[in-house]
Design a protein around this motif. Structure first.
Motif, PDB file in Angstrom:
ATOM      1  N   GLU A  28       0.835  -1.185  -0.030  1.00  0.00           N
ATOM      2  CA  GLU A  28      -0.060   0.156  -0.139  1.00  0.00           C
ATOM      3  C   GLU A  28       0.625   1.294   0.086  1.00  0.00           C
ATOM      4  O   GLU A  28       0.627   2.421  -0.723  1.00  0.00           O
ATOM      5  N   LYS A  32       0.830   4.170  -3.220  1.00  0.00           N
ATOM      6  CA  LYS A  32       0.441   5.300  -2.919  1.00  0.00           C
ATOM      7  C   LYS A  32       1.678   6.379  -3.177  1.00  0.00           C
ATOM      8  O   LYS A  32       1.335   7.461  -3.835  1.00  0.00           O
ATOM      9  N   LEU A 145      -7.330   9.463  -9.422  1.00  0.00           N
ATOM     10  CA  LEU A 145      -7.550   8.320 -10.421  1.00  0.00           C
ATOM     11  C   LEU A 145      -8.235   8.998 -11.657  1.00  0.00           C
ATOM     12  O   LEU A 145      -9.612   9.222 -11.721  1.00  0.00           O
ATOM     13  N   ASP A 181      -3.908  -1.889 -15.543  1.00  0.00           N
ATOM     14  CA  ASP A 181      -3.527  -1.560 -14.099  1.00  0.00           C
ATOM     15  C   ASP A 181      -2.942   0.068 -14.104  1.00  0.00           C
ATOM     16  O   ASP A 181      -2.488   0.422 -15.104  1.00  0.00           O
ATOM     17  N   GLN A 189      -0.135   9.583 -11.997  1.00  0.00           N
ATOM     18  CA  GLN A 189      -0.675   8.268 -12.765  1.00  0.00           C
ATOM     19  C   GLN A 189       0.087   7.727 -13.755  1.00  0.00           C
ATOM     20  O   GLN A 189       0.234   8.381 -14.818  1.00  0.00           O
ATOM     21  N   GLN A 228     -11.496   0.188 -10.285  1.00  0.00           N
ATOM     22  CA  GLN A 228     -11.514   1.522  -9.705  1.00  0.00           C
ATOM     23  C   GLN A 228     -12.230   1.411  -8.203  1.00  0.00           C
ATOM     24  O   GLN A 228     -11.723   2.062  -7.660  1.00  0.00           O
ATOM     25  N   ILE A 231      -9.530   0.282  -5.761  1.00  0.00           N
ATOM     26  CA  ILE A 231      -8.340   1.403  -5.396  1.00  0.00           C
ATOM     27  C   ILE A 231      -9.053   2.365  -4.379  1.00  0.00           C
ATOM     28  O   ILE A 231      -8.561   2.727  -3.602  1.00  0.00           O
TER      29      ILE A 231
END
Ligand code: DC
Length: 335
Positions: A28, A32, A145, A181, A189, A228, A231
């Protein structure tokens, strides 16, 4: 170099759970903060003295974090401290602000950042969603995102394979066996298609219409929406798309619908394209935007529409800064 902090807890002192929770915590933090490609300098753990069955550093090595020095130390027993707690500090070579991660029982240590906040920003092409989302994400120090990028990657796969994007059966078959992904590098991103970074390629103008057509396909939507939601359930983020507030996260606390006149949006897209080196005439862009809006609004599954509880923002006569300030104020009012 920056320091990223994190912590998690286990329910009982057993090696399997230490392995599972250490891997979850490190994965994680890596997701991030975009900690790929040898960006981790070292990982240091401490754990409460009630954990004796496995060093967290050993669990980290077993989880695949073996390219950097690892260290574990036991903390002294302090009255009132959390039970079965594993803390970590990662030093990493990144420039973005660190995003710390506190999971399970350890979330009480940082209630301020453990709350998962999802902000939905929907709207038609060229409404400024992605620019606004990126600025907002940076200001709030949370991920951003871009869900359109996922549909663009699906469209790219179809074009690469010579599949007609409107051939529902062939597209469904292809996408089931396709790996899409996203990851983050210095807060930005990256979109991956079968493991390859296609973030630049999917921005080509010819991908836009193909993405809109492919996004009407039920199998494609099912797969993208699942990713989605996964996440968004794990991390605070601003999601921009067409159906976030209506379909992906109908319970999101913060929902906005950004729009502007087709002429204003076409002008913005033309300027944006010019900057990227694509010299598409304004008239052509306007025509495509109107056609794409129509297609996105009239498709059968999760069409582009305003969620009942979304706040409408018409940015035709607003600057990006004004839109961001407006949205920030609305979020503050609700917090
Ligand atoms: O935001 P964009 O232009 O990158 O999106 C490309 C296409 O993907 C858009 O025309 C419709 C589709 N899309 C969607 O159906 N649902 C989303 N949440 C995001 C995009």
């Amino acid at each position: 170099m920056i320091a990223i902090r994190g912590a998690t807890t286990i329910d009982r002192d057993c090696p399997e759970q230490i392995r599972e929770r250490v891997k979850e915590l490190l994965d994680e933090i890596a997701l991030k903060n975009g900690l790929s490609d040898g960006k981790i300098v070292c990982i240091m753990f401490s754990n409460t003295p009630d954990i004796r069955s496995l060093y967290p550093a050993k669990a980290a090595r077993e989880a695949g974090f073996y390219d950097c020095p690892l260290f574990s130390a036991a903390e002294p027993g302090i009255d009132g401290s959390l039970k079965f707690c594993i803390r970590v500090m990662i030093l990493a070579e990144i420039t973005a602000s660190p995003l710390h991660v506190y999971l399970h029982g350890a979330s009480v240590l940082r209630r301020d950042i453990s709350q998962c906040i999802n902000i939905a920003i929907d709207g038609p092409a060229g409404s400024g969603k992605s620019t606004v989302s990126k600025i907002l994400g940076k200001k709030l120090n949370i991920l951003c995102l871009d869900t359109g990028a996922m549909y663009r990657a699906c469209a790219l796969k179809c074009l690469n394979e010579g599949i007609d994007v409107s051939d529902a059966e062939s597209v469904s078959e292809l996408i089931v066996n396709t790996d899409i992904d996203v990851g983050y590098t210095d807060g930005t991103q990256k979109t991956y298609l079968d493991g390859k970074d296609v973030s630049v390629e999917i921005r080509k103008p010819e991908i836009s219409m193909a993405a809109s057509t492919v996004s009407a396909n039920g199998s494609v939507r099912e797969k993208m929406v699942a990713l989605q939601r996964k996440i968004a359930s794990k991390t605070s983020c601003v999601l921009d798309g067409r159906d976030i507030g209506t379909n992906v996260l109908p319970d999101a606390k913060y929902k906005f619908y950004l729009t502007a006149s087709p002429e204003v949006r076409a002008k913005r897209r033309a300027d944006e394209n010019k900057q990227k080196g694509f010299d598409t005439p304004y008239e052509q862009i306007l025509k495509e935007i109107i056609k794409r809006d129509e297609q996105d609004r009239t498709r059968l599954i999760a069409p582009l529409t305003i969620a009942e509880d979304a706040i409408l923002v018409d940015s035709s006569d607003m600057s990006i800064e004004e839109v961001v300030a407006f949205i920030e104020n609305k979020i503050q009012e609700k917090i």
